[in-house]
Design a protein around this motif. Structure first.
Motif, PDB file in Angstrom:
ATOM      1  N   PRO A 177      -0.567  22.829   2.302  1.00 51.76           N
ATOM      2  CA  PRO A 177      -1.009  23.224   0.974  1.00 51.76           C
ATOM      3  C   PRO A 177      -1.639  22.052   0.204  1.00 51.76           C
ATOM      4  N   LEU A 178      -2.236  22.363  -0.941  1.00 50.36           N
ATOM      5  CA  LEU A 178      -2.924  21.351  -1.734  1.00 50.36           C
ATOM      6  C   LEU A 178      -2.006  20.188  -2.099  1.00 50.36           C
ATOM      7  N   SER A 179      -0.756  20.502  -2.392  1.00 52.42           N
ATOM      8  CA  SER A 179       0.178  19.424  -2.767  1.00 52.42           C
ATOM      9  C   SER A 179       0.377  18.442  -1.613  1.00 52.42           C
ATOM     10  N   ASP A 180       0.386  18.929  -0.383  1.00 51.18           N
ATOM     11  CA  ASP A 180       0.534  18.041   0.776  1.00 51.18           C
ATOM     12  C   ASP A 180      -0.738  17.223   1.025  1.00 51.18           C
ATOM     13  N   ILE A 181      -1.891  17.832   0.808  1.00 58.83           N
ATOM     14  CA  ILE A 181      -3.156  17.094   0.956  1.00 58.83           C
ATOM     15  C   ILE A 181      -3.180  15.942  -0.039  1.00 58.83           C
ATOM     16  N   LYS A 182      -2.859  16.245  -1.275  1.00 65.34           N
ATOM     17  CA  LYS A 182      -2.860  15.218  -2.326  1.00 65.34           C
ATOM     18  C   LYS A 182      -1.833  14.130  -2.028  1.00 65.34           C
ATOM     19  N   SER A 183      -0.658  14.535  -1.605  1.00 66.98           N
ATOM     20  CA  SER A 183       0.413  13.576  -1.311  1.00 66.98           C
ATOM     21  C   SER A 183       0.037  12.649  -0.155  1.00 66.98           C
ATOM     22  N   ARG A 184      -0.498  13.217   0.916  1.00 67.33           N
ATOM     23  CA  ARG A 184      -0.862  12.409   2.092  1.00 67.33           C
ATOM     24  C   ARG A 184      -2.045  11.489   1.793  1.00 67.33           C
ATOM     25  N   ALA A 185      -3.034  11.996   1.089  1.00 68.64           N
ATOM     26  CA  ALA A 185      -4.175  11.147   0.712  1.00 68.64           C
ATOM     27  C   ALA A 185      -3.698   9.992  -0.165  1.00 68.64           C
ATOM     28  N   SER A 186      -2.836  10.281  -1.112  1.00 66.63           N
ATOM     29  CA  SER A 186      -2.296   9.226  -1.985  1.00 66.63           C
ATOM     30  C   SER A 186      -1.491   8.214  -1.184  1.00 66.63           C
ATOM     31  N   SER A 187      -0.741   8.696  -0.209  1.00 66.97           N
ATOM     32  CA  SER A 187       0.051   7.801   0.639  1.00 66.97           C
ATOM     33  C   SER A 187      -0.842   6.844   1.435  1.00 66.97           C
ATOM     34  N   ILE A 188      -1.917   7.369   1.997  1.00 64.69           N
ATOM     35  CA  ILE A 188      -2.847   6.510   2.747  1.00 64.69           C
ATOM     36  C   ILE A 188      -3.475   5.494   1.805  1.00 64.69           C
ATOM     37  N   LEU A 189      -3.884   5.943   0.630  1.00 65.92           N
ATOM     38  CA  LEU A 189      -4.470   5.030  -0.350  1.00 65.92           C
ATOM     39  C   LEU A 189      -3.488   3.928  -0.733  1.00 65.92           C
ATOM     40  N   ASN A 190      -2.217   4.282  -0.934  1.00 63.18           N
ATOM     41  CA  ASN A 190      -1.201   3.276  -1.264  1.00 63.18           C
ATOM     42  C   ASN A 190      -1.016   2.282  -0.130  1.00 63.18           C
ATOM     43  N   THR A 191      -1.064   2.774   1.104  1.00 64.88           N
ATOM     44  CA  THR A 191      -0.943   1.879   2.260  1.00 64.88           C
ATOM     45  C   THR A 191      -2.100   0.892   2.296  1.00 64.88           C
ATOM     46  N   LEU A 192      -3.287   1.363   1.990  1.00 69.15           N
ATOM     47  CA  LEU A 192      -4.483   0.517   2.036  1.00 69.15           C
ATOM     48  C   LEU A 192      -4.643  -0.366   0.804  1.00 69.15           C
ATOM     49  N   ASN A 193      -3.838  -0.128  -0.209  1.00 69.89           N
ATOM     50  CA  ASN A 193      -3.963  -0.866  -1.454  1.00 69.89           C
ATOM     51  C   ASN A 193      -3.916  -2.379  -1.206  1.00 69.89           C
ATOM     52  N   GLY A 194      -4.915  -3.052  -1.707  1.00 68.93           N
ATOM     53  CA  GLY A 194      -4.986  -4.502  -1.526  1.00 68.93           C
ATOM     54  C   GLY A 194      -5.828  -4.935  -0.342  1.00 68.93           C
ATOM     55  N   ARG A 195      -6.104  -4.053   0.555  1.00 73.59           N
ATOM     56  CA  ARG A 195      -6.950  -4.375   1.708  1.00 73.59           C
ATOM     57  C   ARG A 195      -8.406  -4.199   1.316  1.00 73.59           C
ATOM     58  N   ARG A 196      -9.205  -5.171   1.635  1.00 74.57           N
ATOM     59  CA  ARG A 196     -10.636  -5.070   1.364  1.00 74.57           C
ATOM     60  C   ARG A 196     -11.309  -4.198   2.421  1.00 74.57           C
ATOM     61  N   ARG A 197     -12.461  -3.657   2.080  1.00 78.90           N
ATOM     62  CA  ARG A 197     -13.314  -2.924   3.021  1.00 78.90           C
ATOM     63  C   ARG A 197     -12.598  -1.719   3.636  1.00 78.90           C
ATOM     64  N   CYS A 198     -12.238  -0.779   2.801  1.00 81.61           N
ATOM     65  CA  CYS A 198     -11.558   0.439   3.270  1.00 81.61           C
ATOM     66  C   CYS A 198     -12.321   1.683   2.822  1.00 81.61           C
ATOM     67  N   ILE A 199     -12.283   2.683   3.660  1.00 83.87           N
ATOM     68  CA  ILE A 199     -12.865   3.985   3.349  1.00 83.87           C
ATOM     69  C   ILE A 199     -11.807   5.030   3.660  1.00 83.87           C
ATOM     70  N   LEU A 200     -11.448   5.827   2.676  1.00 80.45           N
ATOM     71  CA  LEU A 200     -10.538   6.937   2.945  1.00 80.45           C
ATOM     72  C   LEU A 200     -11.379   8.106   3.425  1.00 80.45           C
ATOM     73  N   ASN A 201     -11.033   8.609   4.578  1.00 81.92           N
ATOM     74  CA  ASN A 201     -11.793   9.665   5.224  1.00 81.92           C
ATOM     75  C   ASN A 201     -10.820  10.454   6.091  1.00 81.92           C
ATOM     76  N   LEU A 202     -11.345  11.420   6.811  1.00 80.93           N
ATOM     77  CA  LEU A 202     -10.529  12.136   7.777  1.00 80.93           C
ATOM     78  C   LEU A 202     -10.349  11.281   9.019  1.00 80.93           C
ATOM     79  N   GLY A 203      -9.312  11.587   9.781  1.00 83.86           N
ATOM     80  CA  GLY A 203      -9.066  10.896  11.032  1.00 83.86           C
ATOM     81  C   GLY A 203      -9.771  11.553  12.199  1.00 83.86           C
ATOM     82  N   HIS A 204     -10.667  12.451  11.925  1.00 83.71           N
ATOM     83  CA  HIS A 204     -11.533  13.139  12.882  1.00 83.71           C
ATOM     84  C   HIS A 204     -12.442  13.998  12.026  1.00 83.71           C
TER      85      HIS A 204
END
Length: 191
Positions: A138-165
């Motif tokens: 559901p939408l809540s899981d999409i938002k939660s997972r996207a936010s989680s990936i963004l938090n993991t990448l926080n502070g790393r330079r040169r990142c693009i949030l995208n699909l894994g396929h």
């Protein structure tokens, strides 16, 4: 896979011709306005290490070198679809060694592991929301997972949030919109 074992010379001839044509076509795309290129390899994760070293890696490196010779300013992303020989991020390092600017991480690899494997920040990371999650929600899981990936990448330079396929054809538009808006809201709070 037949030619890898039974006629490697012919396969290398074919791969060389394909490589030359891919370089030519990629340069044409740039000259027609492309601002970034992504090389997408569907099968490299399905070949063993020996065949990978002989029939995959050298040709990807040639493509990247060929494009760089004509268009050094254009960023290049490299992606390998998940397979039994690339699981657990096993080939991320070899993708980085192709000379690409960014390695796209498939959805089966934890982004923290990818960051540990590719700790040299000269190589960017892209990925890696699961396209099935995007489709099924559901939408809540999409938002939660996207936010989680963004938090993991926080502070790393040169990142693009995208699909894994790639995006699945039957993905509902509201799900894609939720993903995009989640990324945009994170970007606006970081400014």
């Amino acid at each position: 896979f037949f030619f890898m074992k039974h006629n490697p010379k012919l396969l290398k001839t074919i791969l060389s011709l394909l490589t030359d044509n891919i370089v030519e076509y990629a340069c044409y795309q740039i000259e027609s306005g492309a601002q970034v290129l992504q090389l997408f390899d569907s099968w490299a994760g399905h070949v063993d290490d020996e065949c990978y070293s002989e029939f995959c890696q050298p040709y990807r490196q040639r493509v990247i070198r060929g494009v760089r010779q004509q268009h050094p300013e254009v960023p290049i992303i490299i992606y390998m679809a998940p397979g039994p020989f690339s699981s657990g991020g096993r080939r991320l390092e070899s993708l980085a060694q192709t000379g690409a600017d960014i390695v796209s991480v498939d959805h089966t690899v934890d982004m923290r592991l990818a960051m540990a494997i590719l700790s040299d920040e000269r190589v960017g990371l892209q990925g890696n929301l699961d396209p099935q999650l995007l489709r099924d929600g559901p939408l809540s899981d999409i938002k939660s997972r996207a936010s989680s990936i963004l938090n993991t990448l926080n502070g790393r330079r040169r990142c693009i949030l995208n699909l894994g396929h790639g995006i699945l054809a039957d993905t509902p538009e509201p799900h894609a919109e939720c993903f995009i808006r989640t990324v945009q809201s994170c970007q606006s709070t970081e400014r």
